[in-house]
Design a protein around this motif. Sequence first.
Motif, PDB file in Angstrom:
ATOM      1  N   GLY A   1     151.878  10.108  16.642  1.00  0.00           N
ATOM      2  CA  GLY A   1     150.607   9.838  15.973  1.00  0.00           C
ATOM      3  C   GLY A   1     149.667  11.022  16.060  1.00  0.00           C
ATOM      4  O   GLY A   1     148.948  11.344  15.111  1.00  0.00           O
ATOM      5  N   ALA A   2     149.678  11.700  17.205  1.00  0.00           N
ATOM      6  CA  ALA A   2     148.828  12.882  17.370  1.00  0.00           C
ATOM      7  C   ALA A   2     149.284  14.022  16.453  1.00  0.00           C
ATOM      8  O   ALA A   2     148.462  14.732  15.876  1.00  0.00           O
TER       9      ALA A   2
ATOM     10  N   VAL B   1     144.928  12.255  23.667  1.00  0.00           N
ATOM     11  CA  VAL B   1     145.863  11.212  24.093  1.00  0.00           C
ATOM     12  C   VAL B   1     147.301  11.712  23.955  1.00  0.00           C
ATOM     13  O   VAL B   1     148.131  11.531  24.851  1.00  0.00           O
ATOM     14  N   GLY B   2     147.614  12.348  22.833  1.00  0.00           N
ATOM     15  CA  GLY B   2     148.967  12.855  22.610  1.00  0.00           C
ATOM     16  C   GLY B   2     149.371  13.916  23.623  1.00  0.00           C
ATOM     17  O   GLY B   2     150.481  13.891  24.161  1.00  0.00           O
ATOM     18  N   VAL B   3     148.471  14.846  23.889  1.00  0.00           N
ATOM     19  CA  VAL B   3     148.789  15.940  24.825  1.00  0.00           C
ATOM     20  C   VAL B   3     148.931  15.410  26.253  1.00  0.00           C
ATOM     21  O   VAL B   3     149.899  15.749  26.958  1.00  0.00           O
ATOM     22  N   ILE B   4     147.999  14.576  26.683  1.00  0.00           N
ATOM     23  CA  ILE B   4     148.079  14.050  28.056  1.00  0.00           C
ATOM     24  C   ILE B   4     149.299  13.155  28.220  1.00  0.00           C
ATOM     25  O   ILE B   4     149.979  13.198  29.254  1.00  0.00           O
TER      26      ILE B   4
ATOM     27  N   LEU C   1     152.208  13.826  30.925  1.00  0.00           N
ATOM     28  CA  LEU C   1     152.559  12.806  31.917  1.00  0.00           C
ATOM     29  C   LEU C   1     154.027  12.404  31.796  1.00  0.00           C
ATOM     30  O   LEU C   1     154.727  12.263  32.809  1.00  0.00           O
ATOM     31  N   ALA C   2     154.514  12.204  30.564  1.00  0.00           N
ATOM     32  CA  ALA C   2     155.898  11.771  30.374  1.00  0.00           C
ATOM     33  C   ALA C   2     156.883  12.866  30.757  1.00  0.00           C
ATOM     34  O   ALA C   2     157.965  12.578  31.270  1.00  0.00           O
ATOM     35  N   ALA C   3     156.525  14.119  30.518  1.00  0.00           N
ATOM     36  CA  ALA C   3     157.390  15.230  30.887  1.00  0.00           C
ATOM     37  C   ALA C   3     157.245  15.591  32.361  1.00  0.00           C
ATOM     38  O   ALA C   3     157.901  16.513  32.849  1.00  0.00           O
ATOM     39  N   GLN C   4     156.377  14.888  33.059  1.00  0.00           N
ATOM     40  CA  GLN C   4     156.091  15.080  34.483  1.00  0.00           C
ATOM     41  C   GLN C   4     155.614  16.495  34.785  1.00  0.00           C
ATOM     42  O   GLN C   4     155.896  17.044  35.852  1.00  0.00           O
ATOM     43  N   ILE C   5     154.890  17.068  33.841  1.00  0.00           N
ATOM     44  CA  ILE C   5     154.254  18.364  34.071  1.00  0.00           C
ATOM     45  C   ILE C   5     153.007  18.163  34.924  1.00  0.00           C
ATOM     46  O   ILE C   5     152.702  18.972  35.787  1.00  0.00           O
TER      47      ILE C   5
ATOM     48  N   PHE D   1     143.662   5.618  27.291  1.00  0.00           N
ATOM     49  CA  PHE D   1     144.340   5.883  26.020  1.00  0.00           C
ATOM     50  C   PHE D   1     144.051   4.776  25.011  1.00  0.00           C
ATOM     51  O   PHE D   1     143.818   5.048  23.826  1.00  0.00           O
ATOM     52  N   LEU D   2     144.080   3.538  25.462  1.00  0.00           N
ATOM     53  CA  LEU D   2     143.827   2.409  24.567  1.00  0.00           C
ATOM     54  C   LEU D   2     142.412   2.477  24.000  1.00  0.00           C
ATOM     55  O   LEU D   2     142.211   2.304  22.786  1.00  0.00           O
ATOM     56  N   ALA D   3     141.436   2.760  24.835  1.00  0.00           N
ATOM     57  CA  ALA D   3     140.046   2.845  24.373  1.00  0.00           C
ATOM     58  C   ALA D   3     139.855   4.027  23.415  1.00  0.00           C
ATOM     59  O   ALA D   3     139.194   3.889  22.372  1.00  0.00           O
ATOM     60  N   ALA D   4     140.430   5.170  23.737  1.00  0.00           N
ATOM     61  CA  ALA D   4     140.255   6.363  22.901  1.00  0.00           C
ATOM     62  C   ALA D   4     140.900   6.195  21.534  1.00  0.00           C
ATOM     63  O   ALA D   4     140.297   6.527  20.503  1.00  0.00           O
ATOM     64  N   THR D   5     142.114   5.668  21.498  1.00  0.00           N
ATOM     65  CA  THR D   5     142.787   5.512  20.210  1.00  0.00           C
ATOM     66  C   THR D   5     142.173   4.379  19.388  1.00  0.00           C
ATOM     67  O   THR D   5     142.152   4.454  18.154  1.00  0.00           O
TER      68      THR D   5
END
Length: 184
Positions: A16-17, A57-60, A64-68, A80-84
């Motif tokens: 989406g981002a 939201v997309g970048v974070i 997080l998912a890539a564990q960076i 994320f829910l509030a921002a989107t």
Amino acid sequence: MDLSKFKTSDWLKVGGAVVFLVAYFLDWTSSPFSSINLSGSDFLFRGTLPWLLVLAVGVITFLLAAQIIKSTSVPWQLIFLAATALATLLVLIYLIHPSYSGVTGIGRGVGAFLALIGSAAALAGSFMGFTEGGGSLNDLKDMNKIKSQFNQGGQGGSVGGGTPPPPPPPGGMTPPPPPPPPVR
């Protein structure tokens, strides 16, 4: 980086981002007059702000998912829910509100519709991530539960801060009595 750790909700937020990133630079208005075409950057609250929210939201989510970056006590799924949700609402307001009601021939361009699709996909991913983390719509009605999600780090006190309780006395000692109240 292991892409197998990405859940469907993560792919929706990141995808989406990306869609919103492209849509931001396309025409948000359509007109037979080429000089009146405007992109998302020409609209601060209904174009740029939603763009920043969905991109963040997309970048974070990706990090997080890539564990960076490591997930801390921050309730990312709720944020994320509030921002989107806010971003989707602002783009929807742009599409519904007649900005150019007095000018004929001006309509909404492909960029605005793609922005709505991108923000809605990110919103769907955010909602899926929120429910995967144990949240529900009823949780959003309870302000005390929302506050407790921001305070899960073990710091104690209220959302705005506060002092943590004093540490317990060492080895079986009894704590000293509390100080007397001040005399007025």
